[in-house]
Design an enzyme around this catalytic site. Structure first.
Site, short mmCIF file in Angstrom:
data_model
loop_
_atom_site.label_atom_id
_atom_site.label_comp_id
_atom_site.label_asym_id
_atom_site.label_seq_id
_atom_site.Cartn_x
_atom_site.Cartn_y
_atom_site.Cartn_z
N ASP A 463 -39.25 184.83 48.89
CA ASP A 463 -37.87 185.27 48.82
C ASP A 463 -37.31 185.54 50.23
O ASP A 463 -38.07 185.71 51.20
CB ASP A 463 -37.81 186.56 47.98
CG ASP A 463 -36.50 186.70 47.22
OD1 ASP A 463 -35.51 186.08 47.64
OD2 ASP A 463 -36.48 187.44 46.22
N ASP A 531 -29.43 184.35 41.09
CA ASP A 531 -29.78 185.62 40.46
C ASP A 531 -28.92 185.84 39.22
O ASP A 531 -29.22 186.70 38.39
CB ASP A 531 -29.53 186.79 41.42
CG ASP A 531 -30.72 187.02 42.33
OD1 ASP A 531 -31.75 186.36 42.13
OD2 ASP A 531 -30.62 187.86 43.24
C1 GLA Z 1 -34.08 188.76 44.80
C2 GLA Z 1 -34.48 187.63 43.88
C3 GLA Z 1 -34.79 188.17 42.51
C4 GLA Z 1 -35.89 189.20 42.60
C5 GLA Z 1 -35.48 190.28 43.59
C6 GLA Z 1 -36.62 191.23 43.85
O1 GLA Z 1 -32.88 189.30 44.44
O2 GLA Z 1 -33.48 186.67 43.84
O3 GLA Z 1 -35.18 187.12 41.64
O4 GLA Z 1 -37.07 188.59 43.00
O5 GLA Z 1 -35.09 189.74 44.83
O6 GLA Z 1 -36.28 192.19 44.77
#
Ligand code: GLA
Length: 765
Positions: A463, A531
């Protein structure tokens, strides 16, 4: 195939031609890019210099660079458009005059070593155009790499300092394409967090249209993919690069159009030391008659040449993030894992929060040591128990970032990007690690490598959750090198970790689709699309993303009943019907699912496993509908197609609806069958009073209990038709209008949808 003849270079792919040549002034000029034409003399494509524009600047009789279609442009000699190349010495002397000295077929394929590049096989050829600059001691090379089968031409440039002093590169685009026509519609995918890849269509008749990123990543603001469209011709571009990019489309007064694509010159300059070279990232260009053809060329190229080979079938993922956020522990995860396995999922991802003391997003990035409160018996034990259930296991990491409240920061405060002793902007409470420092690179490689090996994880979700700011590294002499150096370091880190661990399935994520690009796809099998998991919003997000990238790399999850981003309530069937157009996963609290919901999830997964090959290997397209309230997607592979027909707001006045399926064999007969899906009882409210055999409170506890166990069938549809008829459209079964129930009525309500499986009917012999 590439042929060089009489100062003309002919690049021919299966369906396209790209021709350019060297004129009498030793300038590389563009002749043609479009659908394939047989080789011929280029005289009909050359400009006859018979008139001079009053105020123009000429380099020779009637020869003005401003009106030439060029393969590379520079300023100072009368080309007043945006240019692709601009260098200077340290005194800011930026005059240039590029002249071609040599054109040759390369005996091997040269690609930029510091960035990712696609796979090469025997059918790939490369031509190189070598130039000198009369004002600077440099050699410039333009590379054209021709992928015949995929109808793709890759462009990049290399500059070499052959002098004794530093040369400053102020801009060096990967691609310039000058077209002798105008009137294009420019299609791009723009947006922001949770609203990624919204397709925008701008008609450009004059001036310059710029789509760029300055955030340190390709960004959710502006994807590097670009399409230029006219009724009979389309051009498509993209970059194999994850950093700040710059795409500009300019229309000149003479009716020509210039496209530039590459590293964003606004955030870049580079000190090129004597005898050193700099190579740009690769740019993809392709062409076709239609947007769908261009999109298909992108898809084939990305599947065949860019994305690392993924295991097939792809694992169906369970990720607990939206179901728990940071609030989870061993017991909760095991209870989810049991249900995930029962439903038929293959991979269990432990998302953010498993390390340090990370129960919120304000700490512990950099400290990838297990959180002993959440895992009192150790994370290894949890992983083993999940594995014993028959699931693969994955872990979330965010290695480019650091929390102020972390051991990593306390021990290495100088690893943070930005000027020491100045306020540094935070994003999601975190700073950025300075990847330009080799010590930091080694730390990430060791740390993530150790994690993978020690916990024997099968999957990593990598990420990156903020835009860059404070771009300053204590190891750089020229701070405008920061963005590109950061990208080079990231490429090197990812190569060092994952090339020797090919068994690890890598999913990229950057607050969703903030880094959905070909740089990342060169190392990762898929990317978390957004997201925002709301099915209605996803219709637009996935459609925009899928114009440039194949469905196989779009990671989509079915999330909870009431969406956490939009608070919209959408049926489980629609959540699945949208998510299944890509790599499928589930991301909801399985302990809150009723028995019938778990049964439906199980059926969805069984269905998906049967059509996964069709979805991930097939050709995707969006089919136009007459009704603005409908969206229709289809994916076709050989003798089968899957069609998703989606409704937005419902109305009692829906016109009769037709389902169209394109690109089938017109003479062949096909069966068309709806995917069985269930309707949950709690969807019908007071209507239930009229059908129930005994008095029941529609919102009471008995009803609530019943709806955990009973469902009814929705919109059963079955027919057969020829490919020709399907292209024209077949009449769909009626929508519910408030007058009675039949199992073939589509009881959609708002946000309803149905999937249709289309299969060739084998002739009985
Ligand atoms: C980001 C990702 C999510 C999740 C969060 C965790 O927002 O896009 O899918 O993994 O981080 O903190």
């Amino acid at each position: 195939m590439i042929e060089i003849k009489d100062k003309t270079v002919y690049c021919q792919t299966q369906n396209t031609s790209y021709w350019f040549g060297i004129n009498d002034y030793q300038h590389p000029v563009h002749y043609y890019f479009g659908p394939k034409i047989p080789l011929q003399d280029v005289a009909p494509l050359q400009r006859d210099h018979v008139v001079a524009y009053g105020s123009s600047v000429e380099l020779g009789y009637l020869y003005s660079l401003d009106q030439e279609a060029l393969e590379i442009s520079f300023s100072g000699k009368g080309d007043f458009r945006e240019v692709a190349y601009e260098i200077s010495d340290l005194k800011q002397d930026a005059l240039s005059h590029l002249r071609v000295t040599k054109v040759f077929l390369n005996d091997h394929i040269d690609f930029p070593k510091a960035f990712f590049y696609p796979r090469i096989t025997d059918s790939v050829q490369q031509v190189v155009v070598q130039l000198v600059d009369d004002y600077h001691p440099i050699r410039l090379e333009l590379f054209y790499t021709v992928y015949e089968e995929e109808d793709v031409i890759l462009r990049h440039q290399r500059i070499i300092n052959e002098g004794a002093d530093i040369v400053l590169i102020n801009r060096l685009m990967s691609l310039q394409l000058d077209l002798n026509e105008q009137g294009f519609e420019v299609i791009t995918a723009n947006g922001t967090w949770g609203r990624e890849a919204q397709l925008t269509k701008d008609r450009i008749n004059s001036g310059t249209l710029i789509h760029q990123s300055r955030t340190g990543a390709s960004s959710n603001l502006s994807n590097p993919g670009l399409i230029l469209k006219k009724p009979q011709i389309c051009y498509g571009f993209n970059l194999i690069y994850s950093g700040n990019h710059y795409n500009s489309v300019s229309v000149n007064y003479d009716g020509s159009t210039r496209v530039l694509s590459g590293i964003n010159p606004q955030t870049f300059s580079w000190n090129l030391k004597p005898q050193e070279s700099f190579e740009t990232p690769l740019a993809i260009c392709t062409t076709g008659h239609t947007e769908a053809q261009v999109s298909n060329h992108f898809h084939q190229f990305i599947k065949n040449r860019i994305v690392p080979t993924a295991p097939f079938p792809k694992p169906i993922t369970y990720n607990h993030w939206e179901g728990t956020f940071f609030d989870y522990n061993h017991k909760k995860l095991i209870s989810f894992a049991k249900k995930a396995k029962e439903c038929g999922m293959d991979l269990f991802v432990i998302d953010d929060g498993w390390f340090g003391k990370r129960d919120q997003d304000n700490c512990s990035l950099g400290d990838y040591f297990e959180n002993t409160n959440k895992f009192p018996q150790g994370l290894k034990n949890t992983i083993q128990q999940i594995r014993d259930l028959g699931l693969k296991v994955g872990l979330w990491v965010e290695p480019e970032m650091i929390s102020e409240d972390s051991e990593c920061y306390r021990q290495h405060p100088h690893w943070v990007v930005g000027k020491p002793n100045h306020l540094r902007a935070k994003g999601r409470n975190q700073w950025i690690l300075d990847l330009c420092q080799t010590e930091v690179q080694d730390y990430i490689v060791d740390h993530v490598g150790r994690l993978i090996d020690e916990y024997q994880v099968d999957y990593i979700k990598w990420d990156m959750n903020r835009h860059h700011s404070d771009q300053f590294s204590c190891v750089l002499e020229n701070q405008k090198e920061f963005d590109v150096r950061f990208q080079m370091a990231l490429v090197s880190i990812l190569r060092r970790i994952f090339i020797e661990r090919k068994h690890v399935f890598l999913e990229m994520c950057s607050s969703g689709g903030n880094r959905f690009d070909l740089g990342m796809l060169s190392v990762a099998q898929q990317i978390w699309t957004s997201d925002n998991t709301d099915a209605m919003d996803r219709l637009k997000i996935q459609e925009g993303t899928a114009l440039f990238y194949p469905l196989s790399v779009l990671s989509n999850h079915v999330s909870g009943k009431i969406n956490t981003q939009t608070l919209r309530k959408t049926s489980l069937s629609t959540r699945f019907n949208v998510a299944c157009f890509g790599a499928l996963g589930y991301e909801l609290d399985l302990n809150l699912c009723s028995k019938v919901e778990l049964d439906e999830i199980k059926e969805q997964i069984e269905f998906y496993k049967k059509v996964q090959e069709l979805i991930l290997k097939g050709d995707f397209m969006v089919t136009e509908t007459d009704n603005p309230n409908r969206v229709c997607w289809q994916v076709k592979n050989g003798k089968q197609a899957l069609v998703g027909y989606f409704g937005k707001m419902n109305s009692g006045l829906q016109p009769r609806e037709k389902l169209r399926v394109l690109d089938l064999e017109s003479q062949t007969m096909y069966s068309i069958e709806s995917k069985p899906q269930r309707l949950m009882l709690d969807q019908f409210g007071e209507l239930l009073k009229h059908v129930a055999k005994f008095p029941i409170h529609p919102y009471g506890s008995i009803m609530n209990l019943l709806s955990h166990y009973k469902t009814i069938q929705d919109g059963v549809f079955k027919t057969s038709a020829s490919g020709a008829l399907l292209a024209q459209g077949i009449v769909l079964n009626d929508l519910y209008l408030g007058t009675g129930y039949h199992e073939s009525i589509r009881l959609w309500g708002d946000f309803g949808s149905t999937l249709y499986v289309v299969k060739e009917i084998e002739n009985e012999t």
